[in-house]
Design a protein around this motif. Structure first.
Motif: not given
Lengths: 484, 484
Positions: A102, A104-107, A113-114, A188, A214, A216
């Motif tokens: 997956r 998981l997230s985008v900032d 992005a994770v 991070n 995971k 980043t």
């Protein structure tokens, strides 16, 4: 709740319980064959089983079970690695991460992005390109390789000349250690985080220190503009000199690729021919990117440099379509060798840019002496050379000859102050060649680090380092001295 | 040939024999006082002795002697470190590297230089600038700090936003390990060298894993052009937002610095005032560099961004002189605090760029609650914040208050997803604050790595990691489990 599978092996049963479904474990021989090698196909071994965890906790429990029961284990992504890092040489339990895929997230604001480790490299760029962002590391296998695998191998790619390799784009990792503990490293993306740089240490450790669960990553804003130049040289020496001249002019191309005559023969016979002349010794593909205002000036400088080095023909891509065709032709270059040879072995050496002509002529000699053709495709800008040894495995002795010729190419790279891998890793393929560049003390300094993470050496054992030789004795002496 | 010095201490005598001259060892208390602290002056300890080796072999012999005789030891460069990494808290033998200060070679074609650890940072740029090259990492102390010390601390600087910190510019290291062995790591700048990334591991390890005796660094071609913009904001929130906007616009400035009102008061009262208005909340200093053709477009974009964020005044430097004055004003910012306060404590936190306004307002609160003024100077582009806590050590209790306020600032940084140091290191100053960002397992993973290099923990012990606490028990449990 017991998972129903047909086995008398208590370990297989226990592993199945952890993943919770008979569909998430393979243990029949016919299923295991698909996992007996990766992109390096000259060694094959069957794993004990293949399990497909769905999350970090399951990975941790699988690892803890293997560790507690002394079962060798290793992690696998898409299996595209070229040095055999995912081959279960000890009959490992393979922990496949393809179900953990997956985004998981985008900032966008903080440009991160994770992703889970099984997430495919190119998908990330595809997912964020509408917002004007991309993920820089671009191994040729990016359409199918996973970011977890990229972390393990510290993967490179054509655009790493300007943008750096995977390690330059990894901001944080969640890692399951070989004892099952879960740690977060990397803070991070802080450039100089406190403590030791475990993030750098884990990245490129070829799956021997822990299993990444995971990731980043840094995402970059698309460059405002890009342009690509193609240049044909009658003489490889002129092409090499043009490479040096471009860099010396203060230009940092996004990519600076070279192919030699044999490589051109291959790519023109394969799926994406673009009409390269077959009688030239070298083609250069040079891409620059950045703000629009500067591109034209740089392109003009590059054209000028090439003309000063006796280029036969040089020009910029007419449009995005042509640029795309040129890159497709280059990026499928390894596979293209299949069009002119039954088998091929990809090698991966690095040399100082200034040694290009010398190294190419020595590789020619190796080719003559071995009687095998060797094509050369390379990231010329950063001196990362890919000799492709062409052979036919059906002819007895040719596989061995190809391996020997590949190793000889790496010796040449080491001799001129370079090294034995630029982006494909050591794996099992180049273990012994590690001695071309490291002495006993230097290898010990590294295996000592492995041993503190991988205390029982159950995780991906027998990779990355040469057979111990004198190292074992030296270590014993050191221990005895420390105990005094 | 015996070295004649007045001592009954056999160890001092033996160390003197290794360096071969009475002028290359200090051991009288009056001489040692100069070495009782570094740039972090709130803790002081006398070393046992200070020795000045001339080459790698002498360093190796000194280290081996200390190791064999259980003498604590540490390496020291120029002593400009800001977190106490070179303070001999265990009465260490200090191995000063200031005599090993040669530029050994420069290879323009492959863009490398090799220096000894005591070579001063700025000297490198000065030595190669006539050929159009420079060394990028530029800590504010670059006129006197050594590259060896930069490696130990993974030093940053104003231009690290675009060019990265020290670790991004180190291509190879010769290292004396804590047992005296000499190893070469890093393969001279190959991006993805085989084996573990010991180069990354050693860089920034704050002198706890080995002593660097030779350093291969990357040198860069001078950018064709550079231009600097100064922008004054009435409201800090507007300045912060402008920082985010510039990055979001896809511009990567070479530097993007911010100072707040109290910092402006300091720099305007000190040696290099430039006439910043005193009633503004934030000044930004923004530098772009690259090929000439692109500079103007970027500058115009930056001016536009600032205007959209209610800038009071914004303009580009008129000429190189003005640009130089602006930078002198900024680069002496820490010292400038001496003009408005008896003492000051520099802190060094990192935050995601997007949290700037929130963090500044929380730091203001810490200032109000502690009754101490706090100035903020920071590398805004990469979120590296330097709160400067102003205090007067002569007033009983103020030093403690300042330390507590500094620590509280770091807690804020950690709370918003940042960390406790961006470029100054942990040393002894921020040992306990490591717990703000690492749990026991994560600290153990790091100290385990230290223990394989620094087996007897004689090299710079008691730095970088918090007092063990529960870690000791956890380690024991792990050992017991592994032994089963």
């Amino acid at each position: 709740m017991a998972v129903k599978i047909k086995t008398n092996d208590k370990h297989i049963q226990a592993l199945a319980e952890i993943v919770g479904s008979p569909r998430l474990i393979l243990f029949h021989q016919e299923d295991l064959i698909a996992y007996d090698c990766d992109g390096f196909t000259l060694h094959k071994h069957l794993p004990k089983a293949v399990v497909f965890p769905k999350d970090t906790q399951e990975v941790s429990r699988l690892v803890r079970y293997c560790s507690d029961n002394d079962l060798p284990f290793l992690a696998r992504g898409a299996g595209t690695g070229l040095s055999g890092g995912a081959i279960p040489v000890n009959g490992e339990v393979i922990i496949s991460l393809v179900k953990m895929k997956r985004l998981l997230s985008v900032d966008f604001e903080n440009r991160r992005a994770v992703v889970e480790p099984g997430y495919v490299n190119l998908k990330l760029t595809n997912s964020i390109s509408d917002k004007g962002y991309y993920y820089a590391p671009d191994p040729s296998s990016q359409y199918c390789c996973t970011i977890g695998g990229n972390v393990a191998e510290n993967a490179g790619g054509a655009h790493c000349l300007k943008y750096g390799v995977t390690t330059n784009h990894i901001l944080g990792l969640e890692v399951v250690l070989p004892n099952g503990d879960i740690i977060d490293i990397g803070q991070n993306g802080i450039q100089d985080a406190p403590g030791y740089d475990l993030l750098g240490l884990l990245t490129g450790s070829e799956g021997t220190l822990g299993i990444v669960t995971k990731i980043t990553v840094r995402i970059l804003k698309n460059p405002e503009a890009k342009q690509t130049v193609l240049a044909y040289f009658d003489k490889v020496i002129d092409g090499s000199q043009a490479v040096s001249d471009i860099i010396s002019a203060g230009i940092v191309p996004a990519a600076l690729e070279m192919m030699d005559k044999t490589a051109i023969e291959g790519v023109e016979a394969a799926a994406f021919p673009v009409g390269h002349p077959k009688d030239i010794e070298a083609v250069l593909l040079i891409e620059v990117d950045g703000i629009s205002a500067g591109i034209e000036e740089q392109i003009n400088q590059i054209l000028e440099v090439c003309k000063n080095r006796n280029v036969r023909e040089v020009r910029a891509a007419r449009d995005e379509q042509e640029r795309g065709r040129w890159w497709a032709n280059r990026k499928t270059g390894f596979g293209a060798m299949g069009a002119i040879s039954a088998d091929y072995l990809v090698q991966d050496g690095v040399i100082p840019r200034s040694k290009l002509p010398e190294v190419l002529s020595r590789i020619n000699k190796i080719s003559e002496e071995s009687g095998l053709r060797i094509a050369n495709i390379f990231h010329a800008g950063d001196g990362n050379l890919h000799p492709l040894v062409l052979f036919d495995a059906r002819i007895p002795g040719q596989s061995e000859k190809a391996l020997a010729a590949g190793s000889a190419c790496l010796q040449v790279c080491a001799d001129v102050g370079g090294t034995i891998t630029g982006e494909h890793g050591v794996g099992i393929e180049k273990k012994e060649e590690m001695r071309f560049v490291f002495n006993d003390e230097e290898i010990i300094a590294q295996t000592n680090v492995r041993d503190v993470f991988n205390t029982k050496n159950l995780l991906n054992a027998g990779k990355l380092f040469p057979s111990p030789g004198r190292c074992v004795e030296i270590k014993k002496e050191m221990k005895a001295a420390a105990a005094q």
